[in-house]
Design an enzyme around this catalytic site. Structure first.
Site, mmCIF file in Angstrom:
data_model
loop_
_atom_site.group_PDB
_atom_site.id
_atom_site.type_symbol
_atom_site.label_atom_id
_atom_site.label_comp_id
_atom_site.label_asym_id
_atom_site.label_seq_id
_atom_site.Cartn_x
_atom_site.Cartn_y
_atom_site.Cartn_z
ATOM 1 N N ALA A 104 3.490 -26.854 7.900
ATOM 2 C CA ALA A 104 3.586 -25.427 7.616
ATOM 3 C C ALA A 104 2.328 -24.752 8.122
ATOM 4 O O ALA A 104 1.229 -25.291 7.990
ATOM 5 C CB ALA A 104 3.760 -25.175 6.115
ATOM 6 N N SER A 105 2.489 -23.596 8.718
ATOM 7 C CA SER A 105 1.321 -22.834 9.140
ATOM 8 C C SER A 105 0.574 -22.289 7.930
ATOM 9 O O SER A 105 -0.609 -21.946 8.035
ATOM 10 C CB SER A 105 1.746 -21.688 10.057
ATOM 11 O OG SER A 105 2.648 -20.819 9.389
ATOM 12 N N HIS A 146 -9.284 -13.351 8.906
ATOM 13 C CA HIS A 146 -9.718 -14.607 8.300
ATOM 14 C C HIS A 146 -11.230 -14.727 8.325
ATOM 15 O O HIS A 146 -11.918 -13.952 8.993
ATOM 16 C CB HIS A 146 -9.097 -15.807 9.028
ATOM 17 C CG HIS A 146 -7.676 -16.071 8.663
ATOM 18 N ND1 HIS A 146 -6.620 -15.466 9.303
ATOM 19 C CD2 HIS A 146 -7.124 -16.864 7.708
ATOM 20 C CE1 HIS A 146 -5.482 -15.877 8.766
ATOM 21 N NE2 HIS A 146 -5.761 -16.732 7.794
ATOM 22 N N HIS A 147 -11.720 -15.741 7.636
ATOM 23 C CA HIS A 147 -13.152 -16.042 7.597
ATOM 24 C C HIS A 147 -13.649 -16.437 8.986
ATOM 25 O O HIS A 147 -12.876 -16.845 9.864
ATOM 26 C CB HIS A 147 -13.422 -17.172 6.608
ATOM 27 C CG HIS A 147 -12.567 -18.376 6.820
ATOM 28 N ND1 HIS A 147 -12.880 -19.385 7.694
ATOM 29 C CD2 HIS A 147 -11.359 -18.712 6.299
ATOM 30 C CE1 HIS A 147 -11.939 -20.300 7.699
ATOM 31 N NE2 HIS A 147 -10.991 -19.921 6.854
ATOM 32 N N PHE A 178 0.725 -23.008 3.487
ATOM 33 C CA PHE A 178 1.392 -23.635 2.352
ATOM 34 C C PHE A 178 1.414 -22.764 1.104
ATOM 35 O O PHE A 178 1.996 -23.151 0.095
ATOM 36 C CB PHE A 178 0.728 -24.981 2.031
ATOM 37 C CG PHE A 178 1.215 -26.090 2.912
ATOM 38 C CD1 PHE A 178 2.376 -26.772 2.622
ATOM 39 C CD2 PHE A 178 0.515 -26.434 4.057
ATOM 40 C CE1 PHE A 178 2.841 -27.785 3.444
ATOM 41 C CE2 PHE A 178 0.967 -27.446 4.887
ATOM 42 C CZ PHE A 178 2.136 -28.125 4.578
ATOM 43 N N THR A 181 -0.216 -18.607 10.717
ATOM 44 C CA THR A 181 0.615 -17.757 9.868
ATOM 45 C C THR A 181 1.082 -16.523 10.621
ATOM 46 O O THR A 181 2.253 -16.124 10.539
ATOM 47 C CB THR A 181 -0.166 -17.348 8.607
ATOM 48 O OG1 THR A 181 -0.553 -18.525 7.899
ATOM 49 C CG2 THR A 181 0.667 -16.460 7.703
ATOM 50 N N LYS A 228 -14.174 -35.702 9.811
ATOM 51 C CA LYS A 228 -13.734 -35.601 11.207
ATOM 52 C C LYS A 228 -14.159 -36.787 12.076
ATOM 53 O O LYS A 228 -13.492 -37.096 13.060
ATOM 54 C CB LYS A 228 -14.263 -34.302 11.826
ATOM 55 C CG LYS A 228 -15.780 -34.166 11.802
ATOM 56 C CD LYS A 228 -16.212 -32.825 12.358
ATOM 57 C CE LYS A 228 -17.723 -32.676 12.314
ATOM 58 N NZ LYS A 228 -18.162 -31.360 12.839
ATOM 59 N N LYS A 282 -12.818 -19.894 10.884
ATOM 60 C CA LYS A 282 -11.488 -20.251 11.396
ATOM 61 C C LYS A 282 -11.558 -20.322 12.919
ATOM 62 O O LYS A 282 -11.997 -19.379 13.581
ATOM 63 C CB LYS A 282 -10.442 -19.243 10.946
ATOM 64 C CG LYS A 282 -9.029 -19.641 11.378
ATOM 65 C CD LYS A 282 -7.974 -18.820 10.677
ATOM 66 C CE LYS A 282 -6.565 -19.244 11.105
ATOM 67 N NZ LYS A 282 -6.287 -20.649 10.777
#
Length: 235
Positions: free
Chosen positions: A96-97, A131-132, A99, A142, A32, A135
């Site tokens: 893509a939100s 989600h984890h 893949f 998605t 980053k 995130k």
């Protein structure tokens, strides 16, 4: 194929392993805080960076004639600018939100079900994504794609709303963060007499990573703005 990884977190590391197993070379691994690199060393770039870095990464690739696949979510306020730049530079770009090959089939299933339910006003749609805890964005990209798939194919809804519980024309999305959950998405149609649910459960990150590498393989040598439907020839 020479691949640049823009973002080298857990997803980037998983992509690296799959890319190498498929015979590719990872020539750049950009974290980053690293801005000093030559993107032209790569045949294609795969971006799973931070939302704040994604648009800059994509712009750098397109300005240097390097096709780019992006799975970073949370930056889509600049999506139209990325599309315009891709067309201006005659570049190659896939966003893509999600893949995952299975999720992209799930997207199409979601659209088909939404069309079938469009005239059944007794059913209310709700969505949940899990989600984890690392995130950053909520709801997930998605989940937003799933909501948009319903909105585009069902006359009863015109928007979505995070954590809204009242019944309206906005689809309520509940976002949960639980340790070590790769991703679970559920679309619910509920009436007074029954419920219809469709769900996709990711068991690990390898499905997301494999789909990103497959997309990168497909994109090399092409010009245009594409989606996973193009890659998989579905929809």
């Amino acid at each position: 194929m020479k691949i640049a990884l823009l973002g080298y977190g857990r997803m980037g590391q998983t992509i690296e392993k799959i890319a190498i197993s498929r015979g590719h070379d990872v020539v750049l691994k950009i974290d980053k805080d690293d801005n000093d690199y030559d993107i032209t060393l790569a045949d294609v770039a795969i971006d799973f960076s931070l939302p704040s870095a994604a648009f800059g990464n994509i712009t750098n690739c397109l300005n240097n004639n390097v096709p780019v696949v992006s799975g970073t979510t949370g930056w889509l306020d600049n999506y139209d600018k990325a599309v315009a730049l891709c067309k201006e530079k005659n570049g190659g770009f896939i966003y893509a939100s999600n893949f995952s090959l299975g999720v992209n089939i799930f997207f199409e299933l979601n659209k088909t079900l939404a069309k079938m339910m469009s005239n059944l006003n007794q059913y209310n749609v709700t969505m949940e994504e899990i989600h984890h805890t690392k995130k950053l964005d909520a709801p997930s990209g998605t989940a937003i794609t799933l909501a948009e798939g319903v909105i585009d194919n069902n006359n009863n809804y015109d928007d979505w709303k995070l954590d809204e519980s009242d019944k309206s024309t906005r689809i309520p999305i509940v976002a949960k963060r639980i340790e070590d959950v790769p991703g679970t998405h559920t679309v619910n149609y509920e009436s007074e007499v029954d419920s219809i649910n469709i769900e996709h459960v990711a068991h690990n990150r390898q499905g997301f990573a494999l789909g990103a590498v497959v997309a990168a393989e497909w994109l090399v040598g092409k010009a245009g703005v594409f989606s996973m439907n193009d890659v998989l020839n579905i929809g």
